[in-house]
Design a protein around this motif. Sequence first.
Motif, mmCIF file in Angstrom:
data_model
loop_
_atom_site.group_PDB
_atom_site.id
_atom_site.type_symbol
_atom_site.label_atom_id
_atom_site.label_comp_id
_atom_site.label_asym_id
_atom_site.label_seq_id
_atom_site.Cartn_x
_atom_site.Cartn_y
_atom_site.Cartn_z
ATOM 1 N N THR A 108 42.638 -3.012 34.159
ATOM 2 C CA THR A 108 44.010 -3.051 34.672
ATOM 3 C C THR A 108 44.838 -1.897 34.120
ATOM 4 O O THR A 108 45.531 -1.192 34.863
ATOM 5 N N MET A 122 45.391 -4.226 46.041
ATOM 6 C CA MET A 122 44.943 -5.044 44.917
ATOM 7 C C MET A 122 44.585 -6.464 45.356
ATOM 8 O O MET A 122 43.697 -7.094 44.780
ATOM 9 N N ARG A 141 50.529 -4.166 40.765
ATOM 10 C CA ARG A 141 49.174 -4.638 40.479
ATOM 11 C C ARG A 141 49.187 -6.126 40.152
ATOM 12 O O ARG A 141 48.324 -6.884 40.611
#
Length: 499
Positions: A212, A281, A233
């Motif tokens: 991440t 995402m 995200r």
Amino acid sequence: MFVAPDPGLLRLRTGLRAVLGIALAVTVAELAGFSLTASITGGLAALLALFTVTDATVRGQAVTTLLLPLAGFPVLALATLLHDHTLLRDAAFLLVVLGGVYARRWGPRGHALGIFAFMNFFSTQFLHAVPAQLPELYAAVGIALAAAGAVRFVLWPIERRTPPPAAPAPLPGTGLARITTRQAVQATAACAVALGIGQVLSEDRWYWAVGTTWWIFVNTVSRGDTLVRGFRRFLGTLLGIAVGMVVAIPLHGAPLPTALLVAVCVFGIFYTAPLSYSWMMLAVTVMAGLLYGLLGVLDPALLVLRLEETVVGAVCAALAVLLILPVTTHAINDAWIQRALRAVHAATAASERRLSGDEAADPRPHVTELDLLLGRVRLSLAPLVHPLSPFRERKARVRRVLGLLDECAAEVRGLAAVAADPDASHDARLAAACWRVESAVERLTSPRTPEHAPAGAAEPETAPHPAPAALGHVSGLERLLAALDEPLRTPPGSLLVRS
């Protein structure tokens, strides 16, 4: 949010080609009798080859594709050999992070090679690959890159018929080097913290926190970019986990429906990536859940852990860009806005020379450059107009700047169109008006202090008779550049945004 133009169906064709290339890579790996781990590794390699290689020419793309094994194979070997040596593995991973981000100073090729190296280390953690599997992993990656190259350059050569979209020249080398060096330090520090916290959460799935953090830094150049990307995200991952609960878990890893849904996710990644990081995402998260299902380890607790580690990674990235060698949003905004203003001046000057009889002068390349630069300005300023931005005054100023720059571009296009007309005549007042445009651009792009703040731009001269079209466009530019002084430089000497 749900409908966006796709000129020439480029995103549609690119997405379908990606599905074809990855399906070919996985099919060949399966026919060769490779393990599921090797087949998934090959599929991910094909995805990366098709997604990250973005050189401006087809030849450049082919060269970068050929170089991918040089970046990936040593890292793949290192990651598998150190799999059971925790401290050495962690140190090696952080070195790969540092080198992968630092490589971005060498443009799209360095960017692609850095991502490929990182993801080869990441995928071995995701799949728990061991040294005994290394030969078939090499073979699977080699087959995947060959399959991706065959589809991209032979079977469906989209870029040969539709050249890759042009991009503005990067910021000056010294500035780019400074930014990539700072980002390399930021990303490495953030990944180190994410790695430690991730291992506290899970000794087996800690790598999602590092992944991440890494991907939040990709394609960002300022802390504003990074903070917005981290939020997107998290949002995309949250939505993807919700979908995974409904779609991936009930399948229990059934091969055929899982493979079909993975293909849908691959298409979604390529189709939405140019438009929305959150939507991309979502597709990535659902695909990861489906792959976990194939591996037989998927359950709700794993998806919750995935979300927790995403939060850890996003927070680590945010703290790093705020506290460690920060690259301010203003520094990047200012650089791109100044380049756009200089392109306005260059196009105006070339048009004036063309109307004066200089056949060699051509404003069109400058107009094209201006359009590209305005796209980059909008991307750079995006964090400041984000709906969650709490700075209403700054948001209003940014929107005014963008509106005025768009109007400047419209006047420049009109002026260039007039200059291209062989019957257009030159007006003696045009040279003086162009000189005033140059002066206005110089005022906007040069430093000033409150005590030396220049007066506003002079009002366009009033013509004694109707002005020709060219003079009208230049007078419009004078007015717009004068209007830009207030949102860009008020109060005198202030930044567009302090961040």
